[in-house]
Scaffold this motif. Structure first.
Motif, PDB file in Angstrom:
ATOM      1  N   PHE A  23       0.813  -1.214   0.000  1.00  0.00           N
ATOM      2  CA  PHE A  23       0.000   0.000   0.000  1.00  0.00           C
ATOM      3  C   PHE A  23       0.849   1.268   0.000  1.00  0.00           C
ATOM      4  O   PHE A  23       0.398   2.304  -0.500  1.00  0.00           O
ATOM      5  CB  PHE A  23      -0.982  -0.025   1.171  1.00  0.00           C
ATOM      6  CG  PHE A  23      -2.110  -0.995   0.956  1.00  0.00           C
ATOM      7  CD1 PHE A  23      -3.099  -0.721   0.030  1.00  0.00           C
ATOM      8  CD2 PHE A  23      -2.155  -2.199   1.636  1.00  0.00           C
ATOM      9  CE1 PHE A  23      -4.132  -1.622  -0.208  1.00  0.00           C
ATOM     10  CE2 PHE A  23      -3.171  -3.106   1.410  1.00  0.00           C
ATOM     11  CZ  PHE A  23      -4.169  -2.819   0.489  1.00  0.00           C
ATOM     12  N   GLY A  71      -7.708  -2.361  -3.458  1.00  0.00           N
ATOM     13  CA  GLY A  71      -6.302  -2.262  -3.122  1.00  0.00           C
ATOM     14  C   GLY A  71      -5.437  -3.161  -3.981  1.00  0.00           C
ATOM     15  O   GLY A  71      -4.203  -3.096  -3.917  1.00  0.00           O
ATOM     16  N   LEU A  80      -6.524   1.698  -8.166  1.00  0.00           N
ATOM     17  CA  LEU A  80      -6.036   1.134  -6.902  1.00  0.00           C
ATOM     18  C   LEU A  80      -5.864   2.263  -5.898  1.00  0.00           C
ATOM     19  O   LEU A  80      -5.229   3.273  -6.208  1.00  0.00           O
ATOM     20  CB  LEU A  80      -4.698   0.432  -7.113  1.00  0.00           C
ATOM     21  CG  LEU A  80      -4.655  -0.728  -8.111  1.00  0.00           C
ATOM     22  CD1 LEU A  80      -3.261  -1.346  -8.143  1.00  0.00           C
ATOM     23  CD2 LEU A  80      -5.696  -1.783  -7.766  1.00  0.00           C
ATOM     24  N   ASP A  82      -5.609   3.179  -1.375  1.00  0.00           N
ATOM     25  CA  ASP A  82      -5.416   2.718  -0.007  1.00  0.00           C
ATOM     26  C   ASP A  82      -6.592   3.227   0.815  1.00  0.00           C
ATOM     27  O   ASP A  82      -6.746   4.423   1.023  1.00  0.00           O
ATOM     28  CB  ASP A  82      -4.087   3.262   0.545  1.00  0.00           C
ATOM     29  CG  ASP A  82      -3.795   2.770   1.953  1.00  0.00           C
ATOM     30  OD1 ASP A  82      -4.659   2.098   2.553  1.00  0.00           O
ATOM     31  OD2 ASP A  82      -2.699   3.081   2.462  1.00  0.00           O
TER      32      ASP A  82
END
Length: 227
Positions: A23, A71, A80, A82
């Motif tokens: 992440f 994620g 994508l 976090d």
């Protein structure tokens, strides 16, 4: 190399470190490539009404009304992000949001923050549909029908308590399991004015965002909350 890492670190530390590194890479990439701005433009260009699939995984919809975020890269995942950071959407820019078997991967405090972020992004009257493992069902089934729990969760191999622990822990992946009173209280704390318990494939507030996966039906809690 793996043996060296395991000599120095525990399995738990390595698992958590792997996710932290993953992440961190997403955050740095999104910052460097201004992915947040791109996501906001993408959402603004969707057909109205605009819905968010939060943690879409392999169930992302190839539909002009939906924005699929996760994620990890998967089918139809548009961006994508976090989830432990503020959602990169404008205030009051979404008509609804769907989130299935995602919030249990976060602590209750982080889950509350995610709920607050979704509420911020929803238009007045917007609906957030949440599906999570039902902690009450897990514990009740352990006492009333442990054999079913073993069959359902462990494919018939193991003990009922192992199945219970797999729900609450899942190889360090699960952080918090909800029951209905806890989910309702957390959503109201997040600022949602209407919170209602529903069922698999049944929507009280917004049928358009009912994307429930049948495989989760026996074990899940289904909730809808309106801004």
């Amino acid at each position: 190399m793996r043996k060296l890492f395991l000599f120095v670190f525990s399995h738990r530390v390595l698992a958590l470190l792997r996710w932290d590194v993953h992440f961190l890479r997403i955050r740095l990439t999104n910052f460097a490539l201004r992915k947040g701005q791109a996501l906001r433009r993408f959402a603004a260009g969707r057909s109205s009404p605009v819905y968010l699939n939060l943690g879409s995984g392999p169930r992302g919809l190839g539909d002009s009304h939906w924005v699929n975020v996760d994620g990890f890269a998967d089918r139809n995942v548009h961006f994508l992000i976090d989830f432990n950071r503020p959602l990169p959407f404008e205030d009051q820019s979404l008509d609804g949001a769907f989130c299935e078997h995602v919030l249990e991967h976060f602590t209750q405090d982080d889950g509350l923050r995610i709920m607050q972020e979704v509420r911020r992004c929803l238009k007045p009257g917007g609906v957030f549909r949440i599906v999570v493992p039902n902690g009450e069902w897990v514990m009740r089934t352990y006492f009333e029908n442990p054999d079913f729990l073993v069959q359902h969760r462990l494919k018939g191999e193991g003990q009922a308590m192992e199945a219970v622990n797999s729900y609450f822990r899942q190889r360090y992946e699960h952080q918090f399991l909800y029951d209905w009173p806890t989910m309702e209280a957390t959503l109201r704390k997040a600022g949602f004015s209407t919170v209602t318990k529903t069922d698999f494939n049944k929507s009280v507030l917004c049928p358009d965002i009912c994307l429930d996966d049948e495989k989760y039906a026996p074990e899940s809690l289904y909730v809808e909350a309106a801004k």
